[in-house]
Design a protein around this motif. Structure first.
Motif, PDB file in Angstrom:
ATOM      1  N   ILE A  47     -76.218  -3.958  -6.951  1.00 46.12           N
ATOM      2  CA  ILE A  47     -76.820  -2.625  -7.000  1.00 46.12           C
ATOM      3  C   ILE A  47     -76.169  -1.825  -8.128  1.00 46.12           C
ATOM      4  O   ILE A  47     -74.944  -1.729  -8.197  1.00 46.12           O
ATOM      5  CB  ILE A  47     -76.615  -1.864  -5.673  1.00 46.12           C
ATOM      6  N   GLY A  48     -76.996  -1.250  -8.979  1.00 48.38           N
ATOM      7  CA  GLY A  48     -76.523  -0.313  -9.988  1.00 48.38           C
ATOM      8  C   GLY A  48     -76.995   1.074  -9.605  1.00 48.38           C
ATOM      9  O   GLY A  48     -78.180   1.263  -9.328  1.00 48.38           O
ATOM     10  N   ALA A  49     -76.072   2.030  -9.533  1.00 48.56           N
ATOM     11  CA  ALA A  49     -76.459   3.385  -9.120  1.00 48.56           C
ATOM     12  C   ALA A  49     -75.694   4.412  -9.931  1.00 48.56           C
ATOM     13  O   ALA A  49     -74.550   4.178 -10.342  1.00 48.56           O
ATOM     14  CB  ALA A  49     -76.174   3.586  -7.631  1.00 48.56           C
ATOM     15  N   ALA A  50     -76.327   5.562 -10.134  1.00 50.50           N
ATOM     16  CA  ALA A  50     -75.690   6.641 -10.889  1.00 50.50           C
ATOM     17  C   ALA A  50     -74.505   7.185 -10.103  1.00 50.50           C
ATOM     18  O   ALA A  50     -74.444   7.058  -8.884  1.00 50.50           O
ATOM     19  CB  ALA A  50     -76.698   7.756 -11.145  1.00 50.50           C
ATOM     20  N   VAL A  99     -69.906   4.710  -2.937  1.00 51.52           N
ATOM     21  CA  VAL A  99     -70.146   5.772  -3.910  1.00 51.52           C
ATOM     22  C   VAL A  99     -69.057   6.831  -3.722  1.00 51.52           C
ATOM     23  O   VAL A  99     -68.790   7.261  -2.596  1.00 51.52           O
ATOM     24  CB  VAL A  99     -71.531   6.412  -3.697  1.00 51.52           C
ATOM     25  N   LEU A 100     -68.413   7.244  -4.811  1.00 58.07           N
ATOM     26  CA  LEU A 100     -67.356   8.255  -4.704  1.00 58.07           C
ATOM     27  C   LEU A 100     -67.885   9.647  -5.033  1.00 58.07           C
ATOM     28  O   LEU A 100     -67.656  10.603  -4.308  1.00 58.07           O
ATOM     29  CB  LEU A 100     -66.190   7.909  -5.644  1.00 58.07           C
ATOM     30  N   VAL A 101     -68.584   9.754  -6.163  1.00 53.70           N
ATOM     31  CA  VAL A 101     -69.108  11.053  -6.599  1.00 53.70           C
ATOM     32  C   VAL A 101     -70.569  10.874  -6.999  1.00 53.70           C
ATOM     33  O   VAL A 101     -70.895   9.964  -7.759  1.00 53.70           O
ATOM     34  CB  VAL A 101     -68.312  11.601  -7.815  1.00 53.70           C
ATOM     35  N   ALA A 116     -72.851  10.645  -1.948  1.00 55.81           N
ATOM     36  CA  ALA A 116     -71.396  10.616  -2.165  1.00 55.81           C
ATOM     37  C   ALA A 116     -70.728  10.182  -0.863  1.00 55.81           C
ATOM     38  O   ALA A 116     -71.003  10.726   0.204  1.00 55.81           O
ATOM     39  CB  ALA A 116     -70.895  11.988  -2.580  1.00 55.81           C
ATOM     40  N   GLY A 117     -69.876   9.172  -0.942  1.00 55.35           N
ATOM     41  CA  GLY A 117     -69.194   8.662   0.238  1.00 55.35           C
ATOM     42  C   GLY A 117     -69.965   7.568   0.958  1.00 55.35           C
ATOM     43  O   GLY A 117     -69.456   6.970   1.910  1.00 55.35           O
TER      44      GLY A 117
END
Ligand code: ZN
Length: 304
Positions: A68-71, A81-83, A92-93
């Motif tokens: 998976i590629g995500a912004a 996901v951190l931010v 986020a999270g």
């Protein structure tokens, strides 16, 4: 079904659309699906998993893994996901790979979208087998990624290479609220604002590109400014980490014939410290690049 006959899913979760590709371990694309990105982490993952399920069952094949590629800033080791930007609700999270694996029962891996774009272009795109490269994505915003000494360089916070908010590009207002960032002159939405400020109409970046190609001065100036800014960013990065190669993608880069001369012009005025030319390439994977890069991460992680 044998393992050798299995497939990898690559997912590109964007702000407006989510794309899924199904490919062989050799990255040969077997099928594609696209749907609008829904709101909320659970809905986003459900949409992607639904498309993967349909593509796999259509081909009666075995799914080996999901990339998976995500912004946003991601923890690529943990798969979280951190931010996330404001575009993404409840993201986020979010524990992306844990959730995907729970739903599809195969290993999953998460990468920042620009990192995945760069990985894809090196695995099977414009800059195959390069060892030191910079990727720039000129889309709604501007993203960057670094490949150093044969591997992705993410940095201790996963934010390495993010050049969109690098200062020193005039005084125009950036999407982040500050001024003079690369994104403020080179992102699609910002190109539209700059064009209006110079007296142009409210039209999209693709239309501005058409007008520039037709010889309209104000439209041409917007792309020249963007191209020179990209050249300046490349010059700064190369002075710091000596990249030999740059790959550029994203919607704005479709106006390559407008951007490339301005990028080359800047680098002719400000040549790299090494004295050697930098190889500048336009993405060849286009809209598939992030998904292909995410799939190639699965291939590497699973040793396929
Ligand atoms: Zn900014």
């Amino acid at each position: 079904m044998t393992r050798a006959g299995g497939v990898i899913a690559g997912v590109d979760i964007g702000g407006t659309a989510t794309q899924v590709i199904l490919c062989t371990p050799a990255l040969e694309i077997l099928g594609r699906a696209t749907a609008p990105t829904p709101r909320g982490g659970d809905a986003m993952i459900a949409a992607a998993v639904g498309m993967i399920g349909r593509l796999v069952s259509e081909r009666a094949t075995e799914l080996l893994g999901v990339g998976i590629g995500a912004a946003g800033v991601v923890d690529s080791a943990a798969g979280d996901v951190l931010v996330a930007s404001d575009t993404f609700v409840d993201w986020a999270g979010y524990r992306v790979t844990t959730e995907v694996t729970r739903r599809v029962g195969v290993p999953a891996f998460l990468e920042n979208d620009v990192n995945a774009f760069l990985t894809g272009e090196i695995a099977d795109g414009a800059i195959k087998v390069e060892t030191d490269a910079l990727a720039i994505m000129l889309g709604t915003g501007v993203g960057g990624a670094l490949w150093v000494d044969g591997a992705l360089f993410s940095g201790p916070h996963g934010a390495a290479g993010e050049i969109g908010h690098m200062p020193g590009f005039g005084d125009a207002l950036c999407s982040c609220g500050r001024h003079g960032h690369l994104e403020s002159v080179a992102a699609g939405r910002q190109l539209e604002v700059r064009y209006r400020e110079s007296g142009g109409e409210q039209v999209g970046a693709a239309e501005i590109a058409r007008r520039a190609a037709a010889g309209e001065e104000a439209a041409g100036q917007v792309f020249r400014t963007a191209g020179r800014a990209v050249g300046q960013a490349i010059s700064a990065v190369s002075a710091l980490v000596d990249v030999t190669t740059v790959v550029i993608g994203g919607g704005v880069s479709r106006a390559w014939q407008l951007l490339a001369p301005a990028i080359d012009g800047y680098l002719a005025d400000e040549p790299p410290v090494s004295g050697l030319p930098i190889r500048i390439e336009h993405s060849t994977l286009g809209k598939d690049a992030v998904a292909v890069g995410a799939a190639s991460r699965v291939r590497a992680e699973l040793g396929l």
